[in-house]
Each structure stands twice: as structure tokens, then as C-alpha cells.
Design a protein around this motif. Structure first.
Motif, PDB file in Angstrom:
ATOM      1  N   ASP A 188      -8.103  -2.555  -9.197  1.00  0.00           N
ATOM      2  CA  ASP A 188      -7.553  -2.917  -7.881  1.00  0.00           C
ATOM      3  C   ASP A 188      -6.053  -3.111  -8.082  1.00  0.00           C
ATOM      4  OD1 ASP A 188      -7.112  -3.995  -5.331  1.00  0.00           O
ATOM      5  OD2 ASP A 188      -8.270  -5.825  -5.684  1.00  0.00           O
ATOM      6  N   ALA A 233      -7.111  -9.864 -10.863  1.00  0.00           N
ATOM      7  CA  ALA A 233      -6.210  -9.139  -9.971  1.00  0.00           C
ATOM      8  C   ALA A 233      -5.183 -10.148  -9.484  1.00  0.00           C
ATOM      9  CB  ALA A 233      -6.980  -8.534  -8.812  1.00  0.00           C
ATOM     10  N   GLU A 255      -2.031 -10.796  -7.260  1.00  0.00           N
ATOM     11  CA  GLU A 255      -1.534 -10.082  -6.081  1.00  0.00           C
ATOM     12  C   GLU A 255      -0.795 -10.972  -5.092  1.00  0.00           C
ATOM     13  OE1 GLU A 255      -4.502  -8.598  -3.334  1.00  0.00           O
ATOM     14  OE2 GLU A 255      -6.123  -9.420  -4.543  1.00  0.00           O
TER      15      GLU A 255
END
Ligand code: MF3
Ligand code: CO
Length: 275
Positions: A110, A207, A209
Motif C-alpha cells: 500500500d 503503512a 501515511e
């Protein structure tokens, strides 16, 4: 938010498969970013991304996720995350976050990048660059930190230290663990909370982000039930990488060089996942 609480710890072999998904995802995002230009639709960008993943014979994790209809999210201007690609044509000066994912032999990747179409407003350029750098500060913290909360502290400290108009860090949407599913424990907050969070251990993949906005961090979801916009209409940026921590160090799974070029100036040398 993520339902399950138990963190999944990956073997080096599993992390290496995640790195395969990550390098493919990086190539697919390269194609998506290259396609972004005035007059191009967000559907065209979706197609450019999907062509690379299809060619490799890999699977998608966004498509069909709780009924999500496309291969990527394309969030334009005041759209922060989860914008659905469609017939909207990009215009000079638009700021678009392209968020994609793929799956190789059951292991997920991702990653997201922000692109400014043609000549941008210097404040949008700054927004994207501060968000990108904030992500790298969070990734560097994952290399050195003892607890997940240290990542949000590093991101928050970096953003708060910037001169110029203050930028807001979104709190409604956060990073996450990743592995045999796209969204797993733990949540990875992008801001300082005063809580240390889970202990960082080898075998974790996250992930990371950060999502930053030029105005208020208040958001709402549009009637399409996906697209998240700022309530004040201010513009947003998102950058994301999937990153592994193993016994020898960290490796950015969604960067072909493991993040070396961006991390070395921050004093972190990524270490390839051993065979
Ligand atoms: N990268 C996105 C996130 O972590 C995943 C979006 S899934 C979708 O929130 F279904 F919305 F596309
Ligand atoms: Co994500």
C-alpha cells in the motif's frame, strides 16, 4: 479503524514477498504519476496503474474492498483520501494524491504519492513536500523507535517546526499495520498523543501515511460513501509507504532502493531483508 488487535509478525520470507508486491506497486505508481496531466481523467490514471499490475499477474486489494469499485484512490484538491477515479479531467494546478495497492501471493503492499499537475500554487508544492518529508521522518523513526507512538511524535514534531502558514495533520484517518491483509493492527497515528503505543519488534510491517491539509483538519465523507473532503475546502496531500522492520533494521517495501536515497540524509541506512 482496525478491528483486530493482535499484531501479525512476519518471517523474513514473508517480508521478502511483501517487498515483491512493493516493488511492483512502485512501478504501477510510476505509471500512474506519469499519466497525470491536464485533460487526463482520474479513470485514465486508474487504467495506467492497473495495466502494470495486470501485466505482472498480481492481484488488487483496493478493488472490492468493502465494495470499493476501482484499483486506486485518486483524491483531487480538497479531497483528502479515498477519492474514486472517474470522468473528472485534471486541470493545470490541481493537486492529486494517488493511493494504490497490490497483492503478490497473498501479501499486501500500500503506497501513495501526491502529484501537482503542471505549474502549481507554491503553497500546494510546499504542502506536498512537507507531507512527503514528514512521511520520511516517520519512517526514520520506525528504524530507531521503541514504540509505535514515536512515529507520530516524529511526524508531528517535523510538521510543527515548519516556518510559514501552519499545516494541519489529519486525525480522522491514520496509518496501519499491513501483511496478509491491507489494514491490520496497529493503528499508526500521525500526531503526538502522549501515548507510547505498541512496542516495535522485528517482523512488523506498517503503512506510514501522513495526510496534511492547508486549513482545518475537519473532514466529511461525500454521498458516494468514500470520498473524504475537508469541510473548509482546503487542499490536502497524502504520501504513504509500506515499511518492514526486521532483525537487521528497516526496509521500505514500496521503494525499489528500500528507501536508501531518502533515509541516508536522515542518518538511517535501510538493510535488505535477509534470505
Ligand atoms: N490506502 C488506503 C488506506 O489505507 C486504502 C484504501 S482502500 C479503498 O486507507 F478501498 F478505499 F480503496
Ligand atoms: Co494505507
Amino acid at each position: 479503524m482496525i478491528g483486530q488487535r493482535k499484531i501479525e509478525f512476519k518471517s523474513n520470507a514473508q517480508l521478502r514477498t511483501m517487498a515483491e508486491a512493493g516493488v511492483l506497486l512502485s512501478a504501477a505508481l510510476d505509471a500512474a504519476v506519469a499519466a497525470a496531466a491536464p485533460g487526463v481523467t482520474t479513470d485514465d490514471i486508474d487504467a495506467a496503474f492497473a495495466a502494470v499490475v495486470d501485466e505482472a499477474g498480481a492481484q488488487y486489494n483496493f478493488l472490492g474492498y468493502h465494495g470499493y469499485p476501482k484499483h486506486i484512490c485518486a483524491s483531487v484538491n480538497d479531497e483528502v483520501v479515498h477519492g474514486i477515479p472517474g470522468p473528472r479531467k485534471l486541470a493545470e494546478g490541481d493537486i492529486i494524491s494517488i493511493d494504490g495497492g497490490c497483492v503478490v501471493r497473498g501479501w499486501h503492499a500500500d503506497s501513495a504519492r501526491t502529484v501537482i499537475v503542471g505549474e502549481g500554487d507554491p503553497e500546494d508544492v510546499r504542502l506536498s513536500e512537507v507531507t512527503r518529508q514528514a512521511m520520511w521522518r516517520g519512517i526514520a523513526a520506525f528504524a530507531r523507535a521503541t514504540h509505535i507512538g514515536d512515529i507520530g511524535d516524529a511526524i508531528d514534531d517535523y510538521v510543527s517546526a515548519q516556518d510559514g502558514a501552519p499545516l494541519g495533520i489529519l486525525e480522522d484517518y491514520v496509518g496501519h499495520g499491513i501483511g496478509s491483509q491491507m489494514h491490520m493492527a496497529p493503528d499508526v497515528l500521525n500526531y503526538r498523543t502522549g501515548h507510547r503505543g505498541a512496542k516495535i519488534k522485528p517482523g512488523m510491517a506498517l503503512a506510514i501515511e501522513p495526510m496534511l491539509v492547508r486549513g482545518s483538519i475537519d473532514t466529511k465523507v461525500l454521498d458516494d460513501e468514500w470520498t473524504v473532503v475537508t469541510t473548509d475546502g482546503s487542499r490536502a496531500s497524502q504520501w504513504e509507504h509500506s515499511v518492514a522492520r526486521h532483525a537487521g533494521g528497516i526496509w521500505v517495501l514500496t521503494a525499489p532502493d528500500g528507501g536508501a536515497s531518502e533515509l541516508e540524509p536522515l542518518g538511517v541506512t535501510p538493510v535488505p531483508i535477509p534470505a
